[in-house]
Motif scaffolding. Structure first.
Motif, PDB file in Angstrom:
ATOM      1  N   ALA A  14       4.080  -1.213  -0.666  1.00 43.09           N
ATOM      2  CA  ALA A  14       3.735  -1.934   0.559  1.00 43.09           C
ATOM      3  C   ALA A  14       4.956  -2.680   1.095  1.00 43.09           C
ATOM      4  O   ALA A  14       5.719  -3.273   0.317  1.00 43.09           O
ATOM      5  CB  ALA A  14       2.596  -2.908   0.284  1.00 43.09           C
ATOM      6  N   PRO A  86      -1.172  -0.577   2.344  1.00 41.15           N
ATOM      7  CA  PRO A  86      -2.031   0.329   1.547  1.00 41.15           C
ATOM      8  C   PRO A  86      -3.022   1.111   2.411  1.00 41.15           C
ATOM      9  O   PRO A  86      -3.329   2.277   2.103  1.00 41.15           O
ATOM     10  CB  PRO A  86      -2.738  -0.624   0.588  1.00 41.15           C
ATOM     11  N   THR A  89      -2.356   4.711   3.625  1.00 39.61           N
ATOM     12  CA  THR A  89      -2.450   5.845   2.706  1.00 39.61           C
ATOM     13  C   THR A  89      -3.358   6.919   3.277  1.00 39.61           C
ATOM     14  O   THR A  89      -4.510   6.658   3.633  1.00 39.61           O
ATOM     15  CB  THR A  89      -2.979   5.383   1.343  1.00 39.61           C
ATOM     16  N   SER A 122       1.400   1.901  -2.228  1.00 40.55           N
ATOM     17  CA  SER A 122       0.859   1.090  -3.319  1.00 40.55           C
ATOM     18  C   SER A 122       0.984  -0.397  -2.996  1.00 40.55           C
ATOM     19  O   SER A 122       1.923  -0.828  -2.340  1.00 40.55           O
ATOM     20  CB  SER A 122       1.596   1.394  -4.621  1.00 40.55           C
ATOM     21  N   SER A 123       0.015  -1.156  -3.496  1.00 42.66           N
ATOM     22  CA  SER A 123       0.016  -2.606  -3.219  1.00 42.66           C
ATOM     23  C   SER A 123       0.820  -3.373  -4.252  1.00 42.66           C
ATOM     24  O   SER A 123       1.218  -2.852  -5.264  1.00 42.66           O
ATOM     25  CB  SER A 123      -1.422  -3.115  -3.190  1.00 42.66           C
TER      26      SER A 123
END
Length: 123
Positions: A14, A86, A89, A122-123
């Motif tokens: 992120a 995120p 995605t 991804s966070s």
């Protein structure tokens, strides 16, 4: 017949950036665009660009973060994605179609689709 091939997807954290490319067998005078589809969800409009590149269109969710561009001499379109989240995605699809449809974010005017490239944030 226009063939579209996306590339540039991948895994990013992120806040990071990615640049997607769409190579076309021939642009003609098509308006080009990007759509995305998250798992279990509909395919949604992301951005579009007119043949001359004089007009661009964006979904509200990506305005100020994503930039669409095209190089007609190279038959290639790009999507620069910054400050990724995120919720970005998805599988990203390249599209070629009519300005009247893509300028309003409608996929019903799309005449050609690529096979997609996966972007995972991804966070």
């Amino acid at each position: 017949q226009v063939q579209l091939v996306e590339s540039g997807g991948g895994l990013v954290q992120a806040g990071g950036s990615l640049r997607l490319s769409c190579a076309a067998s021939g642009f003609g005078t098509y308006t080009m665009g990007w759509f995305r589809q998250a798992p279990g969800k509909d395919r949604n409009f992301v951005a579009a660009i007119s043949w001359s590149a004089s007009n661009t269109y964006y979904a509200d969710s990506v305005k100020g973060r994503f930039t669409i561009s095209r190089d007609n001499a190279k038959n290639t379109m790009y999507l620069q994605m910054n400050n990724l989240k995120p919720e970005d995605t998805a599988v990203y699809y390249c599209a070629a179609g009519r300005l009247s449809s893509l300028s309003i974010g409608s996929r019903y005017g799309v005449e050609y689709w690529g096979k997609g490239t996966l972007v995972t944030v991804s966070s």
